[in-house]
Design an enzyme around this catalytic site. Sequence first.
Site, PDB file in Angstrom:
ATOM      1  N   GLY A  12       0.789  -1.232   0.000  1.00  0.00           N
ATOM      2  CA  GLY A  12       0.000   0.000   0.000  1.00  0.00           C
ATOM      3  C   GLY A  12       0.818   1.278   0.000  1.00  0.00           C
ATOM      4  CB  SER A  13       4.208   2.262  -1.086  1.00  0.00           C
ATOM      5  OG  SER A  13       4.282   1.969  -2.453  1.00  0.00           O
ATOM      6  CG  ASN A  14       1.201   3.640  -5.731  1.00  0.00           C
ATOM      7  OD1 ASN A  14       1.523   4.720  -6.225  1.00  0.00           O
ATOM      8  ND2 ASN A  14       1.760   2.493  -6.103  1.00  0.00           N
ATOM      9  CG  MET A  86      -1.579  -7.058  -6.990  1.00  0.00           C
ATOM     10  SD  MET A  86      -1.087  -5.987  -8.360  1.00  0.00           S
ATOM     11  CE  MET A  86      -0.048  -7.112  -9.268  1.00  0.00           C
ATOM     12  CG  ASN A 103      -4.919   0.033 -12.133  1.00  0.00           C
ATOM     13  OD1 ASN A 103      -4.635  -0.229 -10.967  1.00  0.00           O
ATOM     14  ND2 ASN A 103      -4.332  -0.568 -13.162  1.00  0.00           N
ATOM     15  CG  HIS A 105       0.001  -1.140 -15.460  1.00  0.00           C
ATOM     16  ND1 HIS A 105      -0.290  -2.410 -15.008  1.00  0.00           N
ATOM     17  CD2 HIS A 105       0.931  -1.289 -16.442  1.00  0.00           C
ATOM     18  CE1 HIS A 105       0.420  -3.286 -15.692  1.00  0.00           C
ATOM     19  NE2 HIS A 105       1.169  -2.636 -16.561  1.00  0.00           N
ATOM     20  CB  THR A 137     -12.341   0.064 -19.743  1.00  0.00           C
ATOM     21  OG1 THR A 137     -11.103  -0.415 -20.284  1.00  0.00           O
ATOM     22  CG2 THR A 137     -12.378   1.586 -19.764  1.00  0.00           C
ATOM     23  CG  ASP A 141      -3.097  -3.661 -16.801  1.00  0.00           C
ATOM     24  OD1 ASP A 141      -3.653  -3.183 -15.807  1.00  0.00           O
ATOM     25  OD2 ASP A 141      -2.360  -4.672 -16.754  1.00  0.00           O
ATOM     26  CD  GLU A 170       3.887   2.554  -9.425  1.00  0.00           C
ATOM     27  OE1 GLU A 170       2.865   2.271  -8.800  1.00  0.00           O
ATOM     28  OE2 GLU A 170       4.737   1.702  -9.767  1.00  0.00           O
TER      29      GLU A 170
HETATM   30  C1  GAR Z   1       2.685  -0.733  -7.691  1.00  0.00           C
HETATM   31  O1  GAR Z   1       3.865  -0.711  -8.439  1.00  0.00           O
HETATM   32  C2  GAR Z   1       1.488  -0.684  -8.608  1.00  0.00           C
HETATM   33  O2  GAR Z   1       1.663   0.131  -9.738  1.00  0.00           O
HETATM   34  C3  GAR Z   1       1.368  -2.129  -9.009  1.00  0.00           C
HETATM   35  O3  GAR Z   1       1.625  -2.853  -7.831  1.00  0.00           O
HETATM   36  C4  GAR Z   1       2.491  -2.086  -7.002  1.00  0.00           C
HETATM   37  C5  GAR Z   1       1.830  -1.949  -5.663  1.00  0.00           C
HETATM   38  O4  GAR Z   1       2.665  -1.310  -4.748  1.00  0.00           O
HETATM   39  N1  GAR Z   1       0.091  -2.416  -9.552  1.00  0.00           N
HETATM   40  C6  GAR Z   1      -0.113  -3.310 -10.503  1.00  0.00           C
HETATM   41  O5  GAR Z   1       0.760  -3.997 -10.978  1.00  0.00           O
HETATM   42  C7  GAR Z   1      -1.560  -3.426 -10.942  1.00  0.00           C
HETATM   43  N2  GAR Z   1      -1.665  -4.218 -12.106  1.00  0.00           N
HETATM   44  P1  GAR Z   1       2.055  -0.633  -3.461  1.00  0.00           P
HETATM   45  O6  GAR Z   1       1.184  -1.703  -2.777  1.00  0.00           O
HETATM   46  O7  GAR Z   1       3.248  -0.311  -2.633  1.00  0.00           O
HETATM   47  O8  GAR Z   1       1.276   0.561  -3.864  1.00  0.00           O
END
Ligand code: GAR
Length: 206
Positions: A12-14, A86, A103, A105, A137, A141, A170
């Site tokens: 969950g860093s995003n 995911m 989303n 990506h 959608t 991706d 990101e």
């Molecule tokens: C991030 O790099 C995000 O872009 C990716 O998973 C990671 C999650 O990191 N998402 C995907 O690949 C979606 N298809 P986070 O949990 O630290 O945010």
Amino acid sequence: MKPYVILISGQGSNMQALLEDQLPGQCRAVISNRPEASGLATAAAYGIPTKVIDHHAFASRDAFDMALADEIESYTPQLVLLAGFMRILSDAFVARFSGRMLNIHPSLLPAFPGIKTHAQALAASVKTHGCTVHFVTPALDGGPIIAQAAVPVLPDDTEESLAARVLAEEHRLYPRVARWFLTGQVHLIDGRVKCTAPLASLESAI
Ligand code: GAR
């Protein structure tokens, strides 16, 4: 304050970058499909209600998607942010949140959809990689792109070093785009992105 909900599956860093940004909205809940996602504790530390909808507890993808969609709707969000969520989502799920689900990506779409994007980028010997924020959608991706951030691929990059460089971008890009949506500067109209935000203000790390 427009209500929004964040979906995670992992660290969950995003999500944390979104919460740190003090967006002009109210995060009503962080929902994970994995009980062990460490991002749940982070969300709780920010005072955000958390909920687990464990996909293992459902007999089918449709049943999981229905329960997840009902849980999301219970918070009446105007925006749903997938932040490292995911799971592939069914068409019916995506339709319920059409035009209000984003989303992030970890690639410059349409290059490298799916998983292991950094390994894909290294294998393809691309010199530029990055991340994309798009409307969700039914096309995996493949939804309309709102904004991207690019980073260089360096000669001695590993999957890990490249992933870290992209992840830092990101964390800058996603809060900006979420802010645009919450302030009415980005919409999905007839399947196309209408964005009145100053895209030129996005600096690239290249
Ligand atoms: C991030 O790099 C995000 O872009 C990716 O998973 C990671 C999650 O990191 N998402 C995907 O690949 C979606 N298809 P986070 O949990 O630290 O945010």
